[in-house]
Design a protein around this motif. Structure first.
Motif, short mmCIF file in Angstrom:
data_model
loop_
_atom_site.label_atom_id
_atom_site.label_comp_id
_atom_site.label_asym_id
_atom_site.label_seq_id
_atom_site.Cartn_x
_atom_site.Cartn_y
_atom_site.Cartn_z
N GLU A 194 20.24 -9.62 -29.99
CA GLU A 194 20.38 -11.16 -29.39
C GLU A 194 20.56 -10.93 -27.88
O GLU A 194 20.24 -11.45 -26.63
CB GLU A 194 21.20 -12.36 -29.75
CG GLU A 194 21.20 -13.17 -30.77
CD GLU A 194 20.15 -13.79 -31.04
OE1 GLU A 194 19.89 -14.29 -29.50
OE2 GLU A 194 19.52 -13.58 -31.47
N GLY A 195 21.28 -9.61 -27.10
CA GLY A 195 21.56 -9.42 -26.53
C GLY A 195 20.06 -8.67 -25.80
O GLY A 195 20.31 -8.85 -24.09
N GLN A 196 19.00 -7.75 -25.95
CA GLN A 196 18.91 -7.55 -25.91
C GLN A 196 17.69 -8.38 -24.94
O GLN A 196 16.82 -8.37 -24.34
CB GLN A 196 17.46 -6.28 -26.81
CG GLN A 196 17.39 -5.78 -26.53
CD GLN A 196 17.24 -4.80 -25.02
OE1 GLN A 196 17.76 -4.08 -25.11
NE2 GLN A 196 16.04 -5.08 -23.99
N VAL A 197 17.05 -9.67 -26.67
CA VAL A 197 16.55 -10.63 -25.58
C VAL A 197 17.35 -11.36 -24.37
O VAL A 197 15.79 -11.97 -23.48
CB VAL A 197 16.67 -11.75 -26.66
CG1 VAL A 197 15.84 -13.16 -26.90
CG2 VAL A 197 15.43 -11.35 -28.39
N TYR A 198 18.45 -11.61 -24.27
CA TYR A 198 18.69 -12.07 -22.89
C TYR A 198 18.72 -10.99 -21.58
O TYR A 198 18.64 -11.65 -20.82
CB TYR A 198 21.05 -11.96 -23.51
CG TYR A 198 21.06 -12.34 -21.94
CD1 TYR A 198 21.40 -14.10 -21.38
CD2 TYR A 198 21.67 -11.75 -20.86
CE1 TYR A 198 20.96 -14.38 -20.24
CE2 TYR A 198 22.31 -12.26 -19.79
CZ TYR A 198 22.35 -13.66 -19.55
OH TYR A 198 22.37 -14.26 -19.08
N ILE A 199 18.55 -9.55 -22.23
CA ILE A 199 18.68 -9.22 -20.62
C ILE A 199 16.86 -9.12 -20.48
O ILE A 199 16.63 -8.89 -19.71
CB ILE A 199 18.70 -7.51 -21.17
CG1 ILE A 199 19.95 -7.49 -21.45
CG2 ILE A 199 18.23 -6.43 -20.49
CD1 ILE A 199 20.77 -5.99 -22.14
N ASP A 200 16.00 -9.30 -21.59
CA ASP A 200 14.89 -9.32 -21.40
C ASP A 200 14.60 -10.27 -20.65
O ASP A 200 13.31 -10.11 -19.28
CB ASP A 200 13.99 -9.34 -22.83
CG ASP A 200 13.85 -7.54 -23.85
OD1 ASP A 200 14.19 -6.53 -22.70
OD2 ASP A 200 13.69 -7.75 -24.81
N ARG A 201 14.96 -11.17 -20.92
CA ARG A 201 14.93 -13.04 -20.20
C ARG A 201 14.87 -12.77 -18.59
O ARG A 201 14.46 -13.32 -17.93
CB ARG A 201 15.08 -13.67 -21.00
CG ARG A 201 15.42 -14.74 -20.77
CD ARG A 201 15.93 -16.22 -21.72
NE ARG A 201 16.31 -15.96 -22.45
CZ ARG A 201 17.72 -16.50 -22.76
NH1 ARG A 201 17.66 -17.65 -22.46
NH2 ARG A 201 18.09 -15.83 -23.88
N ILE A 202 16.54 -11.98 -18.48
CA ILE A 202 17.00 -11.99 -16.97
C ILE A 202 15.75 -11.08 -16.06
O ILE A 202 15.26 -11.09 -15.40
CB ILE A 202 17.52 -10.70 -17.59
CG1 ILE A 202 18.82 -12.03 -17.40
CG2 ILE A 202 18.30 -10.46 -15.62
CD1 ILE A 202 19.83 -11.32 -17.72
#
Length: 66
Positions: free
Chosen positions: A41-49
């Protein structure tokens, strides 16, 4: 009788320790799985940023060229 105790008392003590060990293993495996999902989930958030940052840079580039 071993040490003056019936055999079934030793079996109950053994089962108590075995149950504790199995509970510990399950808790450790669950924590590992939970950390895996948190990282995903953290990786998804970082990718979105990062995608949003790239879009902002493209918009700034377009504004400067006009």
């Amino acid at each position: 009788m071993i040490f003056g105790m019936p055999w079934w008392v030793f079996m109950i003590i053994l089962f108590i320790f075995l149950t504790g060990y199995m509970a510990f293993r399950a808790m450790r495996a669950e924590r590992k799985l939970e950390n895996y999902y948190i990282e995903q989930e953290g990786q998804v958030y970082i990718d979105r940023i990062e995608q949003e940052r790239e879009q902002r840079q493209k918009q700034k580039g377009r504004q400067l060229s006009h």
